[in-house]
Design a protein around this motif. Structure first.
Motif, PDB file in Angstrom:
ATOM      1  N   GLU B 140      38.758  71.678  67.785  1.00 48.38           N
ATOM      2  CA  GLU B 140      39.167  72.921  68.458  1.00 48.38           C
ATOM      3  C   GLU B 140      38.972  74.141  67.556  1.00 48.38           C
ATOM      4  O   GLU B 140      38.547  75.202  68.004  1.00 48.38           O
ATOM      5  N   LEU B 141      39.290  73.958  66.288  1.00 45.39           N
ATOM      6  CA  LEU B 141      39.133  75.062  65.332  1.00 45.39           C
ATOM      7  C   LEU B 141      37.659  75.307  65.001  1.00 45.39           C
ATOM      8  O   LEU B 141      37.327  76.206  64.240  1.00 45.39           O
ATOM      9  N   ASP B 142      36.793  74.437  65.549  1.00 44.56           N
ATOM     10  CA  ASP B 142      35.356  74.586  65.355  1.00 44.56           C
ATOM     11  C   ASP B 142      34.926  74.410  63.882  1.00 44.56           C
ATOM     12  O   ASP B 142      33.919  74.960  63.460  1.00 44.56           O
ATOM     13  N   THR B 143      35.699  73.635  63.135  1.00 45.44           N
ATOM     14  CA  THR B 143      35.292  73.356  61.747  1.00 45.44           C
ATOM     15  C   THR B 143      34.451  72.074  61.647  1.00 45.44           C
ATOM     16  O   THR B 143      33.789  71.850  60.638  1.00 45.44           O
ATOM     17  N   ILE B 144      34.525  71.230  62.666  1.00 46.28           N
ATOM     18  CA  ILE B 144      33.628  70.068  62.721  1.00 46.28           C
ATOM     19  C   ILE B 144      33.013  69.965  64.114  1.00 46.28           C
ATOM     20  O   ILE B 144      33.518  70.531  65.082  1.00 46.28           O
ATOM     21  N   LYS B 145      31.921  69.215  64.184  1.00 42.42           N
ATOM     22  CA  LYS B 145      31.254  69.010  65.470  1.00 42.42           C
ATOM     23  C   LYS B 145      32.082  68.107  66.368  1.00 42.42           C
ATOM     24  O   LYS B 145      32.825  67.254  65.863  1.00 42.42           O
ATOM     25  N   PRO B 146      31.914  68.231  67.680  1.00 41.71           N
ATOM     26  CA  PRO B 146      32.689  67.383  68.595  1.00 41.71           C
ATOM     27  C   PRO B 146      32.339  65.900  68.415  1.00 41.71           C
ATOM     28  O   PRO B 146      31.174  65.541  68.273  1.00 41.71           O
ATOM     29  N   ILE B 147      33.363  65.077  68.357  1.00 44.98           N
ATOM     30  CA  ILE B 147      33.188  63.622  68.329  1.00 44.98           C
ATOM     31  C   ILE B 147      34.490  63.008  68.800  1.00 44.98           C
ATOM     32  O   ILE B 147      35.573  63.549  68.513  1.00 44.98           O
ATOM     33  N   LEU B 148      34.404  61.929  69.575  1.00 43.40           N
ATOM     34  CA  LEU B 148      35.645  61.258  69.977  1.00 43.40           C
ATOM     35  C   LEU B 148      36.262  60.588  68.753  1.00 43.40           C
ATOM     36  O   LEU B 148      35.565  59.871  68.025  1.00 43.40           O
ATOM     37  N   PRO B 149      37.565  60.789  68.534  1.00 42.27           N
ATOM     38  CA  PRO B 149      38.206  60.200  67.351  1.00 42.27           C
ATOM     39  C   PRO B 149      37.945  58.703  67.152  1.00 42.27           C
ATOM     40  O   PRO B 149      37.677  58.291  66.022  1.00 42.27           O
ATOM     41  N   PRO B 150      38.004  57.888  68.220  1.00 43.50           N
ATOM     42  CA  PRO B 150      37.755  56.456  67.955  1.00 43.50           C
ATOM     43  C   PRO B 150      36.378  56.207  67.323  1.00 43.50           C
ATOM     44  O   PRO B 150      36.240  55.313  66.497  1.00 43.50           O
ATOM     45  N   HIS B 151      35.384  57.002  67.715  1.00 41.92           N
ATOM     46  CA  HIS B 151      34.065  56.808  67.119  1.00 41.92           C
ATOM     47  C   HIS B 151      34.072  57.151  65.640  1.00 41.92           C
ATOM     48  O   HIS B 151      33.517  56.422  64.817  1.00 41.92           O
ATOM     49  N   LEU B 152      34.687  58.259  65.309  1.00 43.42           N
ATOM     50  CA  LEU B 152      34.728  58.641  63.897  1.00 43.42           C
ATOM     51  C   LEU B 152      35.495  57.610  63.077  1.00 43.42           C
ATOM     52  O   LEU B 152      35.067  57.204  61.995  1.00 43.42           O
ATOM     53  N   ILE B 153      36.607  57.142  63.628  1.00 39.21           N
ATOM     54  CA  ILE B 153      37.403  56.133  62.915  1.00 39.21           C
ATOM     55  C   ILE B 153      36.602  54.849  62.726  1.00 39.21           C
ATOM     56  O   ILE B 153      36.565  54.264  61.638  1.00 39.21           O
ATOM     57  N   MET B 154      35.923  54.416  63.787  1.00 41.02           N
ATOM     58  CA  MET B 154      35.086  53.221  63.655  1.00 41.02           C
ATOM     59  C   MET B 154      33.989  53.414  62.615  1.00 41.02           C
ATOM     60  O   MET B 154      33.673  52.506  61.853  1.00 41.02           O
ATOM     61  N   ASN B 155      33.396  54.591  62.614  1.00 40.28           N
ATOM     62  CA  ASN B 155      32.318  54.845  61.654  1.00 40.28           C
ATOM     63  C   ASN B 155      32.821  54.745  60.218  1.00 40.28           C
ATOM     64  O   ASN B 155      32.151  54.157  59.360  1.00 40.28           O
ATOM     65  N   ILE B 156      33.986  55.319  59.981  1.00 38.27           N
ATOM     66  CA  ILE B 156      34.551  55.263  58.627  1.00 38.27           C
ATOM     67  C   ILE B 156      34.801  53.819  58.212  1.00 38.27           C
ATOM     68  O   ILE B 156      34.329  53.355  57.169  1.00 38.27           O
ATOM     69  N   LEU B 157      35.562  53.108  59.033  1.00 35.58           N
ATOM     70  CA  LEU B 157      35.875  51.711  58.715  1.00 35.58           C
ATOM     71  C   LEU B 157      34.605  50.886  58.521  1.00 35.58           C
ATOM     72  O   LEU B 157      34.481  50.104  57.587  1.00 35.58           O
ATOM     73  N   SER B 158      33.653  51.069  59.432  1.00 38.34           N
ATOM     74  CA  SER B 158      32.431  50.257  59.403  1.00 38.34           C
ATOM     75  C   SER B 158      31.689  50.411  58.093  1.00 38.34           C
ATOM     76  O   SER B 158      31.351  49.423  57.430  1.00 38.34           O
ATOM     77  N   MET B 159      31.415  51.660  57.726  1.00 39.64           N
ATOM     78  CA  MET B 159      30.591  51.874  56.536  1.00 39.64           C
ATOM     79  C   MET B 159      31.299  51.467  55.255  1.00 39.64           C
ATOM     80  O   MET B 159      30.656  51.110  54.277  1.00 39.64           O
ATOM     81  N   CYS B 160      32.626  51.484  55.267  1.00 40.54           N
ATOM     82  CA  CYS B 160      33.355  51.046  54.078  1.00 40.54           C
ATOM     83  C   CYS B 160      33.381  49.532  53.943  1.00 40.54           C
ATOM     84  O   CYS B 160      33.177  48.992  52.867  1.00 40.54           O
ATOM     85  N   VAL B 161      33.638  48.848  55.034  1.00 39.12           N
ATOM     86  CA  VAL B 161      33.942  47.421  54.945  1.00 39.12           C
ATOM     87  C   VAL B 161      32.742  46.511  55.202  1.00 39.12           C
ATOM     88  O   VAL B 161      32.539  45.516  54.512  1.00 39.12           O
ATOM     89  N   PHE B 162      31.929  46.863  56.198  1.00 34.73           N
ATOM     90  CA  PHE B 162      30.869  45.943  56.626  1.00 34.73           C
ATOM     91  C   PHE B 162      29.905  45.512  55.525  1.00 34.73           C
ATOM     92  O   PHE B 162      29.505  44.340  55.482  1.00 34.73           O
TER      93      PHE B 162
END
Lengths: 202, 202
Positions: B140-162
Motif C-alpha cells: 500500500e505504501l508503494d515501497t514494494i511491488k504487489p505480491i500475495l503474501p503467501p507467495h512471498l513467504i513460500m519463496n523465502i522458505l523455499s530458497m532457504c531450505v530446499f
DNA sequence: GTCTATAACTCGATAGAC
DNA sequence: GTCTATCGAGTTATAGAC
C-alpha cells in the motif's frame, strides 16, 4: 472400475501409488495395498513378485516420463527468460498433476542418491553445464545482474518444487483449505518466473 | 570417543541422529543404530525404552530449540527487508548446522501433519498473519511491488531450505564436491535475501 | 487368475547372567 | 551398565486348491 483383463494390475498400481505416497515404502504394508485395491495380498506377489519391484514399477515409471521433458527444457536454445518460464511451468505442472512425486523424490534421493539418480536419468543427466554457460553469457552481455549460476538454478528449482512439500504445513497448520492451496500453486506458474526475472533483469 | 559416564548415551543419540536422518524412522532398525554406535542393541532399550521414544528424543528436542527463534524472527517489529534478511540467515544457519533436519521435517510433515505440527510448535504457531499484514502495508505504501503474501513467504522458505534437500543430487549427480557445496550454502545467507529484495523493491 | 493357509523371516523388545 | 540369547508380533513371500 470395470472388470477386464489387466484390471487387477491397474487397481494394484494406483492403490500402491496412493499408499506409498502417503506413508513411504517402509511405512506401507502389502496388506494395506491389497485392501485399498480390494484384492488379495497374494495377487500383489503374483503380478509384481515382491514389494521392492512393485515400488519401483510405480515410481520410476512415473518419473521416467518426465526425465526427457526436463532434459529438453534445460538444454533448449531458447532465450534465458523464455527458458526460465518454460522450466517453471514444466516443474509446477508436473507437481500439480503428481502431488506425491516431490516427496518421493526428495526422500529417495536422500536415502540412496547414486541408485536413484542412475534410475531416474539412466546415466544421462540434464545438461546444467550448458544452462550455466547461458547464464554467464547473459551476465557478460549485461542483460542480467551478476549471479553465480548454481544459485540461480537452485532458486528456480526451490520455488517451483518446495511449496508442494510444505502443503501439509499450510493446509493443517495455517488453515488454508485445499482448493485455495491448489489455486496458489496454479498462480505460481506465472508468479515464480516473474519473481525471478524481476530479480535478475537489468 | 572417551569412555565416561554418559558416553554410551551420547554415542547412541548421535548414531541415531545420523541413521534416522538418512533412512527415516521406519527405514531404520535398532540394530543399525547399535552397530553405528558400536554398542549392543539391548542398551538402546535400556537408555531409551523403545524406538519411538528414541526417535522423539533425537528430533523433537532438536527442533524445539529452534521453534521460539523462528517465532520471534517472524513476529518481530523490524522493517520488512531487515526481517527478510534475519529470517533467511536463521533458516540457512539452522540447516547448515543440522543437515539432517530439513529432510526429517519434510518427511514427517508429509506423514503425520497434525501430530508433527503440534509437537513442533506446541499449539503456538508462528504468526504468519502478522507478517502478511506487514507485507500488505508495504505494498500500500508503494515501497514494494504487489505480491500475495503467501507467495512471498513460500519463496523465502523455499530458497532457504530446499537446496539442503537437493544436496545429494548436486554432490552425486553433478560432481560438486562437499566443500564447494557448503561454501555455496554460506553464500546464500547474503545471496537469498538480496535476490528477494531485488525482486520486490520498487 | 484368484483365493486361503502357512511357511520363513525381520525386528523390536525382554530376561537374565555378569 | 553392558552383554548374550531368545521370544513374539507383524510382514513378506510362497504352496497349493479352485
Amino acid at each position: 472400475m470395470v472388470n477386464k483383463q489387466g484390471a487387477a494390475e491397474h487397481l494394484i498400481l494406483s492403490a500402491a501409488k496412493k499408499i506409498f505416497s502417503a506413508k513411504g515404502k517402509d511405512g506401507t504394508t502389502m496388506q494395506e495395498i491389497a485392501d485399498e485395491a480390494g484384492i488379495n495380498k497374494a495377487l500383489l506377489h503374483y503380478y509384481f513378485r515382491n514389494k521392492d519391484l512393485l515400488f519401483e514399477k510405480v515410481f520410476f515409471a512415473e518419473l521416467q516420463k518426465f526425465s526427457p521433458i526436463l532434459k529438453t527444457a534445460i538444454a533448449s536454445d531458447a532465450p534465458l527468460f523464455e527458458k526460465i518460464e518454460k522450466l517453471c511451468e514444466t516443474y509446477i505442472r508436473m507437481a500439480i498433476n503428481n502431488p506425491f512425486l516431490p516427496v518421493f523424490v526428495i526422500s529417495e534421493i536422500n536415502k540412496q542418491p547414486e541408485i536413484f539418480i542412475h534410475r531416474m536419468f539412466q546415466n544421462n543427466l540434464p545438461d546444467f553445464q550448458k544452462f550455466s554457460k547461458q547464464i554467464e553469457r547473459e551476465i557478460e552481455l549485461d542483460t542480467i545482474k551478476p549471479i553465480l549460476p548454481p544459485h540461480l538454478i537452485m532458486n528456480i528449482l526451490s520455488m517451483c518444487v518446495f511449496p508442494f512439500l510444505l502443503k501439509p504445513m499450510f493446509v493443517h497448520g495455517m488453515k488454508i483449505n485445499k482448493d485455495l492451496y491448489n489455486d496458489l500453486m496454479l498462480q505460481r506458474i506465472q508468479e515464480v518466473p516473474a519473481f525471478i526475472i524481476n530479480s535478475i533483469k537489468k
